[in-house]
Design a protein around this motif. Structure first.
Motif, short mmCIF file in Angstrom:
data_model
loop_
_atom_site.label_atom_id
_atom_site.label_comp_id
_atom_site.label_asym_id
_atom_site.label_seq_id
_atom_site.Cartn_x
_atom_site.Cartn_y
_atom_site.Cartn_z
N LEU A 263 0.85 -1.20 0.00
CA LEU A 263 0.00 0.00 0.00
C LEU A 263 0.87 1.24 0.00
O LEU A 263 1.97 1.23 0.57
CB LEU A 263 -0.84 0.04 1.29
N SER A 264 0.34 2.30 -0.61
CA SER A 264 1.11 3.55 -0.53
C SER A 264 0.79 4.23 0.80
O SER A 264 -0.25 3.96 1.42
CB SER A 264 0.74 4.48 -1.69
N MET A 265 1.67 5.13 1.19
CA MET A 265 1.44 5.87 2.44
C MET A 265 0.18 6.72 2.31
O MET A 265 -0.56 6.90 3.27
CB MET A 265 2.64 6.77 2.73
N SER A 266 -0.09 7.23 1.11
CA SER A 266 -1.30 8.06 0.97
C SER A 266 -2.56 7.20 1.09
O SER A 266 -3.59 7.68 1.58
CB SER A 266 -1.29 8.88 -0.31
N GLN A 267 -2.49 5.93 0.67
CA GLN A 267 -3.66 5.05 0.87
C GLN A 267 -3.91 4.83 2.37
O GLN A 267 -5.05 4.85 2.82
CB GLN A 267 -3.42 3.69 0.18
N ILE A 268 -2.83 4.61 3.09
CA ILE A 268 -3.01 4.38 4.54
C ILE A 268 -3.51 5.67 5.20
O ILE A 268 -4.44 5.64 6.01
CB ILE A 268 -1.68 3.91 5.18
N GLN A 269 -2.93 6.79 4.79
CA GLN A 269 -3.37 8.07 5.35
C GLN A 269 -4.87 8.31 5.05
O GLN A 269 -5.63 8.72 5.92
CB GLN A 269 -2.54 9.21 4.76
N GLY A 270 -5.27 7.99 3.80
CA GLY A 270 -6.68 8.16 3.42
C GLY A 270 -7.59 7.31 4.28
O GLY A 270 -8.67 7.75 4.70
N PHE A 271 -7.15 6.09 4.58
CA PHE A 271 -7.94 5.21 5.43
C PHE A 271 -8.05 5.79 6.85
O PHE A 271 -9.15 5.87 7.42
CB PHE A 271 -7.28 3.82 5.46
N LEU A 272 -6.93 6.22 7.39
CA LEU A 272 -6.94 6.76 8.76
C LEU A 272 -7.81 8.01 8.86
O LEU A 272 -8.47 8.24 9.89
CB LEU A 272 -5.51 7.07 9.23
N LEU A 273 -7.86 8.77 7.77
CA LEU A 273 -8.67 10.00 7.80
C LEU A 273 -10.15 9.69 8.02
O LEU A 273 -10.89 10.52 8.55
CB LEU A 273 -8.49 10.77 6.49
N GLN A 274 -10.57 8.49 7.62
CA GLN A 274 -11.98 8.13 7.84
C GLN A 274 -12.29 7.93 9.33
O GLN A 274 -13.42 7.92 9.73
CB GLN A 274 -12.30 6.82 7.11
N TYR A 275 -11.24 7.69 10.09
CA TYR A 275 -11.43 7.46 11.54
C TYR A 275 -10.54 8.41 12.31
O TYR A 275 -9.80 8.02 13.21
CB TYR A 275 -11.07 6.00 11.88
N LYS A 276 -10.59 9.68 11.91
CA LYS A 276 -9.53 10.55 12.39
C LYS A 276 -9.55 10.84 13.89
O LYS A 276 -8.55 11.25 14.45
CB LYS A 276 -9.42 11.82 11.58
N SER A 277 -10.69 10.56 14.53
CA SER A 277 -10.66 10.81 15.97
C SER A 277 -10.61 9.52 16.78
O SER A 277 -10.69 9.56 18.01
CB SER A 277 -11.88 11.65 16.37
N SER A 278 -10.49 8.38 16.12
CA SER A 278 -10.52 7.14 16.89
C SER A 278 -9.57 6.07 16.33
O SER A 278 -9.92 5.36 15.38
CB SER A 278 -11.95 6.58 16.93
N PRO A 279 -8.40 5.96 16.95
CA PRO A 279 -7.47 4.90 16.50
C PRO A 279 -8.08 3.52 16.71
O PRO A 279 -7.84 2.60 15.93
CB PRO A 279 -6.24 5.11 17.38
N GLN A 280 -8.92 3.40 17.75
CA GLN A 280 -9.56 2.10 18.02
C GLN A 280 -10.44 1.69 16.84
O GLN A 280 -10.43 0.54 16.41
CB GLN A 280 -10.43 2.15 19.30
N LYS A 281 -11.18 2.68 16.31
CA LYS A 281 -12.07 2.36 15.18
C LYS A 281 -11.25 2.00 13.94
O LYS A 281 -11.63 1.12 13.18
CB LYS A 281 -12.99 3.56 14.86
N ALA A 282 -10.15 2.71 13.73
CA ALA A 282 -9.30 2.41 12.56
C ALA A 282 -8.82 0.97 12.66
O ALA A 282 -8.85 0.23 11.67
CB ALA A 282 -8.12 3.37 12.51
N LEU A 283 -8.43 0.58 13.85
CA LEU A 283 -7.94 -0.78 14.05
C LEU A 283 -9.07 -1.79 13.83
O LEU A 283 -8.89 -2.83 13.17
CB LEU A 283 -7.36 -0.90 15.46
N LYS A 284 -10.24 -1.43 14.35
CA LYS A 284 -11.39 -2.34 14.23
C LYS A 284 -11.77 -2.56 12.77
O LYS A 284 -12.16 -3.66 12.37
CB LYS A 284 -12.57 -1.71 15.00
N HIS A 285 -11.64 -1.49 11.96
CA HIS A 285 -12.08 -1.59 10.55
C HIS A 285 -10.93 -1.85 9.58
O HIS A 285 -11.10 -1.64 8.38
CB HIS A 285 -12.83 -0.31 10.15
#
Ligand code: ATP
Length: 295
Positions: A263-285
Motif C-alpha cells: 500500500l502507498s502511504m497516501s492510501q493508509i493516510q486516506g484510510f486513517l482519515l476516515q477514523y480521524k478521531s478514533s485509533p480504536q475504530k481504525a484498528l477495528k475496521h
C-alpha cells in the motif's frame, strides 16, 4: 521579462526634494515582505521564461511528518547540508557547484512532501518548473534555470511525463528539445549553488543521459509503505505517546495487518482519515484497508 528573474520595476516619484521618504518606504516594504515570509516556504512557478510567486508562502512541513526509512531521509538531508556548506571546496577543485537529486517510486509515498519538508528545514524556497507546458522552449528553460531565486530548490515533478517523449533518439515534439534540457542542466552558465530535485514514478522510462552522474548525484527510491512506516504513521497521525504500552500495542497490531510494500502511504493516510478521531475504530475496521493490500 527577459531575465527570467521574479522581479518587477516600479517607478516612484516624490514631490519636493526629500529623498529619504523613498528610502524609508523601500526599507519598510522590505522589512514587511521579509517578515511575511519568515519561517515559510515561498513557492515560485515558471511562467514563460520567468518565475512568479505562487499563492501565499506555506508554513513549512516538518521533516518528522514525512515518514520514511530513517537512514535514507537523514542521509539526504545531511548530503544537502554538506553541499550548502561546501561552496569553496567545489570552487577550489573547479567542480560546478550544483547538486541533483532524483526521487523515484510509486505515487503517494512522499516524494513531494519530502521536498517541501527539506525546503522548510533548510530555509529554502521552491521553484517548480512545469515541463508539460507546451509553450516552453529551450531558451526559456535555460533562462529559468539561470535565474532561479537565490536559496531555492529547483523542482521538476513527474519528469518522466516530459522526458519519455523526448529521449535523445525520439522526435522532439515541442519547442523544448531533449538536448536543450541537458544543455540547460549542465551548461557553463547554469546557476551556481543550484539544488535540483526531479521526481518520477517511472525510473525505467528515463533516458540514461538525463540521470547520469553530474546531472543526478543521488537517486533515492521511495517505495510503498513497510510495516514499520505504517506503524509510525499510525502513531504520528493520532499523536500517540509511544511510551504508553496500550498505544504501542494498537500501533503494532495495525502494522501487523499490513503487508510490506503493498500500500502507498497516501492510501493508509486516506484510510486513517476516515477514523480521524478514533485509533480504536481504525484498528477495528482495518479489514476495509486490507483487501486493497492483497490486490
Ligand atoms: N512517507 C510519507 N509520510 C507521511 N505522509 C505521506 C508519506 N507519503 C505520502 N504521504 C501523504 O500522502 C499524500 C501524497 O503524498 P506526496 O504527494 O508527497 O506523494 P508523491 O510520492 O509525491 O506522489 P506522486 O508521485 O503522485 O507525486 C500527502 O498528503 C502526504 O501527506
Amino acid at each position: 521579462m527577459a531575465s527570467g528573474a521574479p522581479f518587477e520595476s516600479i517607478v516612484l516619484t516624490v514631490f519636493g526634494n526629500d529623498g529619504n521618504v523613498i528610502q524609508q518606504l523601500v526599507t519598510d516594504a522590505m522589512e514587511l515582505s521579509l517578515r511575511r515570509d519568515e519561517g515559510k516556504t515561498v513557492i515560485y512557478i515558471s511562467s514563460g521564461g520567468s518565475w512568479e510567486r505562487f499563492g501565499t508562502p506555506r508554513t513549512a512541513r516538518s521533516l518528522d511528518s514525512v515518514i520514511l526509512p530513517q537512514q535514507g531521509k537523514d542521509g539526504l538531508v545531511s548530503d544537502i547540508r554538506d553541499f550548502l556548506s561546501s561552496e569553496e571546496w567545489f570552487r577550489n577543485r573547479g567542480i560546478p557547484y550544483r547538486r541533483g537529486y532524483l526521487l523515484h517510486g510509486p505515487p503517494g509515498n512522499g516524494k513531494s512532501s519530502l521536498v517541501n519538508a527539506i525546503a522548510g528545514e533548510l530555509k529554502l524556497d521552491i521553484c517548480i518548473v512545469s515541463l508539460s507546458n507546451s509553450e516552453m522552449d529551450d531558451h526559456q528553460f535555460n533562462s529559468l534555470l539561470n535565474n532561479a531565486p537565490p536559496k531555492s530548490i529547483l523542482l521538476i515533478e513527474d519528469v518522466d511525463a516530459a522526458f519519455s517523449r523526448r529521449s535523445a533518439s525520439s522526435e522532439v515534439s515541442s519547442k523544448l528539445s531533449f538536448s536543450g534540457i541537458l544543455n540547460a542542466l549542465d551548461g557553463v552558465a547554469s546557476q551556481e549553488g543550484r539544488i535540483l530535485f526531479m521526481t518520477t514514478n517511472h525510473l525505467e522510462v528515463l533516458d540514461s543521459a538525463l540521470i547520469r552522474e553530474g546531472r543526478v548525484d543521488l537517486k533515492i527510491q521511495i517505495s510503498n509503505a513497510t510495516k514499520q512506516q505504517a506503524q509510525q504513521l499510525f502513531t504520528y497521525f493520532y499523536s500517540l505517546d509511544n511510551q504508553n504500552p496500550s498505544n504501542l500495542e494498537m500501533a503494532t497490531q495495525f502494522a501487523s495487518k499490513i503487508t510490506d510494500y503493498s500500500l502507498s502511504m497516501s492510501q493508509i493516510q486516506g484510510f486513517l482519515l476516515q477514523y480521524k478521531s478514533s485509533p480504536q475504530k481504525a484498528l477495528k475496521h482495518i479489514n476495509k484497508l486490507i483487501p486493497v493490500s492483497l490486490v
